[in-house]
Motif scaffolding. Structure first.
Motif, PDB file in Angstrom:
ATOM      1  N   MET A 134      22.835  43.231  48.980  1.00 53.05           N
ATOM      2  CA  MET A 134      21.562  43.346  49.695  1.00 53.05           C
ATOM      3  C   MET A 134      20.380  43.320  48.735  1.00 53.05           C
ATOM      4  N   LEU A 135      20.478  44.060  47.635  1.00 46.99           N
ATOM      5  CA  LEU A 135      19.384  44.104  46.663  1.00 46.99           C
ATOM      6  C   LEU A 135      19.229  42.771  45.945  1.00 46.99           C
ATOM      7  N   PHE A 136      20.357  42.097  45.682  1.00 46.16           N
ATOM      8  CA  PHE A 136      20.293  40.771  45.050  1.00 46.16           C
ATOM      9  C   PHE A 136      19.544  39.791  45.952  1.00 46.16           C
ATOM     10  N   GLU A 137      19.846  39.853  47.254  1.00 46.87           N
ATOM     11  CA  GLU A 137      19.150  39.001  48.220  1.00 46.87           C
ATOM     12  C   GLU A 137      17.658  39.337  48.246  1.00 46.87           C
ATOM     13  N   LEU A 138      17.340  40.613  48.128  1.00 45.85           N
ATOM     14  CA  LEU A 138      15.947  41.052  48.152  1.00 45.85           C
ATOM     15  C   LEU A 138      15.181  40.569  46.925  1.00 45.85           C
ATOM     16  N   THR A 139      15.850  40.504  45.757  1.00 52.33           N
ATOM     17  CA  THR A 139      15.162  40.010  44.557  1.00 52.33           C
ATOM     18  C   THR A 139      14.758  38.557  44.715  1.00 52.33           C
ATOM     19  N   ASN A 140      15.530  37.799  45.498  1.00 52.20           N
ATOM     20  CA  ASN A 140      15.213  36.382  45.724  1.00 52.20           C
ATOM     21  C   ASN A 140      14.276  36.171  46.910  1.00 52.20           C
TER      22      ASN A 140
ATOM     23  N   PRO B 266      11.586  38.579  48.475  1.00 51.64           N
ATOM     24  CA  PRO B 266      10.840  39.847  48.580  1.00 51.64           C
ATOM     25  C   PRO B 266      10.300  40.113  49.977  1.00 51.64           C
ATOM     26  N   GLY B 267      10.093  39.069  50.762  1.00 54.84           N
ATOM     27  CA  GLY B 267       9.561  39.247  52.110  1.00 54.84           C
ATOM     28  C   GLY B 267      10.490  40.025  53.026  1.00 54.84           C
ATOM     29  N   LEU B 268      11.763  40.160  52.636  1.00 54.68           N
ATOM     30  CA  LEU B 268      12.718  40.902  53.451  1.00 54.68           C
ATOM     31  C   LEU B 268      12.511  42.409  53.354  1.00 54.68           C
ATOM     32  N   SER B 269      11.714  42.851  52.380  1.00 59.01           N
ATOM     33  CA  SER B 269      11.503  44.282  52.169  1.00 59.01           C
ATOM     34  C   SER B 269      10.693  44.876  53.325  1.00 59.01           C
ATOM     35  N   THR B 270      11.255  45.886  53.968  1.00 59.92           N
ATOM     36  CA  THR B 270      10.621  46.544  55.107  1.00 59.92           C
ATOM     37  C   THR B 270      10.849  48.056  54.995  1.00 59.92           C
ATOM     38  N   PRO B 271      10.099  48.851  55.753  1.00 63.74           N
ATOM     39  CA  PRO B 271      10.367  50.299  55.781  1.00 63.74           C
ATOM     40  C   PRO B 271      11.799  50.605  56.196  1.00 63.74           C
ATOM     41  N   SER B 272      12.342  49.799  57.107  1.00 63.53           N
ATOM     42  CA  SER B 272      13.723  49.996  57.544  1.00 63.53           C
ATOM     43  C   SER B 272      14.682  49.807  56.380  1.00 63.53           C
TER      44      SER B 272
ATOM     45  N   GLY C  83      22.797  61.248  71.370  1.00 67.84           N
ATOM     46  CA  GLY C  83      24.019  61.290  70.588  1.00 67.84           C
ATOM     47  C   GLY C  83      24.189  60.177  69.580  1.00 67.84           C
ATOM     48  N   GLY C  84      23.153  59.348  69.403  1.00 67.73           N
ATOM     49  CA  GLY C  84      23.253  58.284  68.416  1.00 67.73           C
ATOM     50  C   GLY C  84      23.075  58.814  66.999  1.00 67.73           C
ATOM     51  N   ASP C  85      23.619  58.096  66.009  1.00 66.70           N
ATOM     52  CA  ASP C  85      23.527  58.528  64.608  1.00 66.70           C
ATOM     53  C   ASP C  85      22.465  57.779  63.820  1.00 66.70           C
ATOM     54  N   ASP C  86      22.142  56.554  64.229  1.00 65.71           N
ATOM     55  CA  ASP C  86      21.226  55.743  63.436  1.00 65.71           C
ATOM     56  C   ASP C  86      20.660  54.637  64.306  1.00 65.71           C
ATOM     57  N   LEU C  87      19.652  53.954  63.765  1.00 68.52           N
ATOM     58  CA  LEU C  87      19.002  52.865  64.498  1.00 68.52           C
ATOM     59  C   LEU C  87      18.532  51.821  63.496  1.00 68.52           C
ATOM     60  N   ILE C  88      18.700  50.560  63.838  1.00 68.36           N
ATOM     61  CA  ILE C  88      18.183  49.469  63.017  1.00 68.36           C
ATOM     62  C   ILE C  88      17.488  48.474  63.938  1.00 68.36           C
ATOM     63  N   GLY C  89      16.324  47.995  63.493  1.00 67.38           N
ATOM     64  CA  GLY C  89      15.523  47.133  64.348  1.00 67.38           C
ATOM     65  C   GLY C  89      15.884  45.660  64.259  1.00 67.38           C
ATOM     66  N   LYS C  90      15.613  44.949  65.350  1.00 68.81           N
ATOM     67  CA  LYS C  90      15.756  43.493  65.379  1.00 68.81           C
ATOM     68  C   LYS C  90      14.442  42.862  64.927  1.00 68.81           C
ATOM     69  N   PRO C  91      14.425  41.675  64.319  1.00 68.10           N
ATOM     70  CA  PRO C  91      15.604  40.882  63.947  1.00 68.10           C
ATOM     71  C   PRO C  91      16.392  41.545  62.813  1.00 68.10           C
ATOM     72  N   VAL C  92      17.693  41.402  62.886  1.00 66.07           N
ATOM     73  CA  VAL C  92      18.581  42.083  61.946  1.00 66.07           C
ATOM     74  C   VAL C  92      18.680  41.310  60.630  1.00 66.07           C
ATOM     75  N   PHE C  93      18.480  42.033  59.517  1.00 71.89           N
ATOM     76  CA  PHE C  93      18.789  41.504  58.186  1.00 71.89           C
ATOM     77  C   PHE C  93      20.270  41.798  57.966  1.00 71.89           C
ATOM     78  N   ALA C  94      21.083  40.754  57.906  1.00 76.49           N
ATOM     79  CA  ALA C  94      22.537  40.886  57.944  1.00 76.49           C
ATOM     80  C   ALA C  94      23.072  41.887  56.919  1.00 76.49           C
TER      81      ALA C  94
END
Length: 418
Positions: free
Chosen positions: A252-258, A260-266, A391-402
């Protein structure tokens, strides 16, 4: 003496493999990045190159392209070490002409030695789980010729008992040496987990606090290198839950280095979550002599067919297989019939929304602590509060970064099972 060029940016990996291969009669030269590797190859051609795909300055795939473009190096045997979550890199390496591809998370000096002997001496390597499907991309090495031709109609003489004994003794010695090596590496790794954890947390904090674009890039590289080294050293130490978590975070971090626009608060929250998970995994590794296999029966529920396929594909990045449905009522029946280890669901669905499905799930036997992740376009505070109450444990927003979803899923699976 055959000469091997070993290219990897992890000094621990270079030292361990150099020493192990030297003991087996190989001269080993090293390079810690792609640029240094290209210079070394121009200066002198080795007999074989071992190449990490994920490196700074010049990736392993770029080095491989350089090798195949040089007439003097075109036939150089190359073994690539791959992160199992970087499918595109492994595919590019196969297309470019790597003879063998090994999963770094499952590679040991003995496994690598077998592959090297196969390529240089024609000795077939044992089949091993670390070999990728791409490992057969090159023609098999020819069978070694017998020293004397065998006349038609005659039977070749069987090896002598003395020769067979020597071969067996050599194999047993290799296995004993490998086992001793692995235990020493594991002991060293576990001894340093407190320092490793502190360094990893400091690197994340630097990344999280970066203000300018330049600072962000610098701190991201620092964090990536910490995770990259952790993935390699945990794999060598056979601490596979740590290695698996580190490998998917590394990807994931390797993809982010290439990109940078994928970086989000999520993504920042997911990275922080992964750093916390490592601390628990380190504690577990120190207290346990053996790791249990990861149970990974996953259910995906989303009334959007495309969303369903995207989530399943994202999980495949983490080598996780998922069963999916677009109907929450069908999902509820599946949950009654089978025990799943992780459930990912949309919130807004016809017939029964995700919040109600989660409430129903929690009433089923064996599902009180099963991780539930909402995958939804509602990533605001209200949705998080409602998901927690349901009862949910977590949440991730769409669009999903795989790869972010893969990190989150792996984190929940590992923590729920240690």
């Amino acid at each position: 003496m055959k000469r091997i060029l070993f290219v990897d940016d992890d000094p621990l990996v270079l030292r361990i493999y150099r020493e192990a291969l030297f003991k087996q009669g190989f001269q080993v030269d090293t390079a810690n990045d792609g640029v240094s590797a290209a210079k070394a190859l121009r200066a002198s051609k080795p007999d074989l190159m071992v190449l990490d795909l994920m490196m700074p300055k010049l990736s392993g795939v770029e080095v491989l392209k350089f090798v195949r473009a040089e007439p003097a190096l075109a036939n150089l045997p190359v073994v690539v070490l791959s992160n199992s979550y970087m499918h595109d890199l492994a595919h590019d390496a196969a297309v470019t002409g790597a003879q063998k591809a090994l999963l770094k998370v499952r590679c040991t000096p003995l496994v690598l030695l077998e592959v090297i002997r196969e390529l240089l001496e024609g000795k077939p390597a044992k089949q091993d789980a670390v070999l990728l499907a791409a490992a057969s991309i090159a023609p098999k090495a020819p069978e070694p010729k017998t020293s004397q031709p065998v006349e038609p109609g005659t039977i070749a003489p069987a090896p002598s008992a003395e020769h067979a004994h020597k071969v067996q003794a050599k194999a047993e010695a290799d296995l004993a040496t490998d086992a001793q090596f692995r235990q020493q590496v594991r002991d060293h790794f576990l001894k340093n987990t407190t320092a490793t954890s502190s360094a990893l947390r400091a690197a994340f904090q630097g990344f999280a606090k970066a203000k300018t674009e330049a600072e962000h890039e610098k701190e991201l590289q620092k964090l990536y290198r910490n995770v990259h080294f952790l993935a390699a050293s945990a794999a060598l130490a056979e601490c596979y839950p740590i290695a698996r978590m580190a490998s998917v975070l590394e990807a994931m971090l390797f993809e982010l280095t290439n990109k940078p626009g994928l970086s989000t608060p999520s993504l920042l929250r997911t990275t922080a979550q992964a750093v916390d998970v490592f601390e628990k995994l380190f504690q577990h590794a120190r207290a346990s002599m053996q790791d249990s296999p990861l149970a990974a029966e996953i259910l995906v529920v989303d009334d959007d067919a495309i969303g369903n396929r995207l989530v399943v594909a994202a999980l495949r990045h983490a080598q996780l297989h998922a069963q999916s449905t677009e109907d929450p009522l069908v999902a509820l029946q599946w949950l009654r019939d089978k025990q799943f280890n992780l459930v990912l669901m949309d919130i807004e669905m016809p017939g029964m929304d995700g919040l109600e499905l989660c409430k129903q799930l929690r009433r089923l036997p064996g599902y009180q602590k099963t991780p539930v992740i909402y995958v939804t376009s509602h990533s605001d505070f209200e949705s998080r509060a409602r998901s927690a109450l349901s009862g949910g444990d977590d949440l991730i927003g769409k669009p999903v970064f795989a790869l972010e979803l893969a990190v989150k899923a792996m984190a929940h699976l590992l923590i729920s099972q240690i």
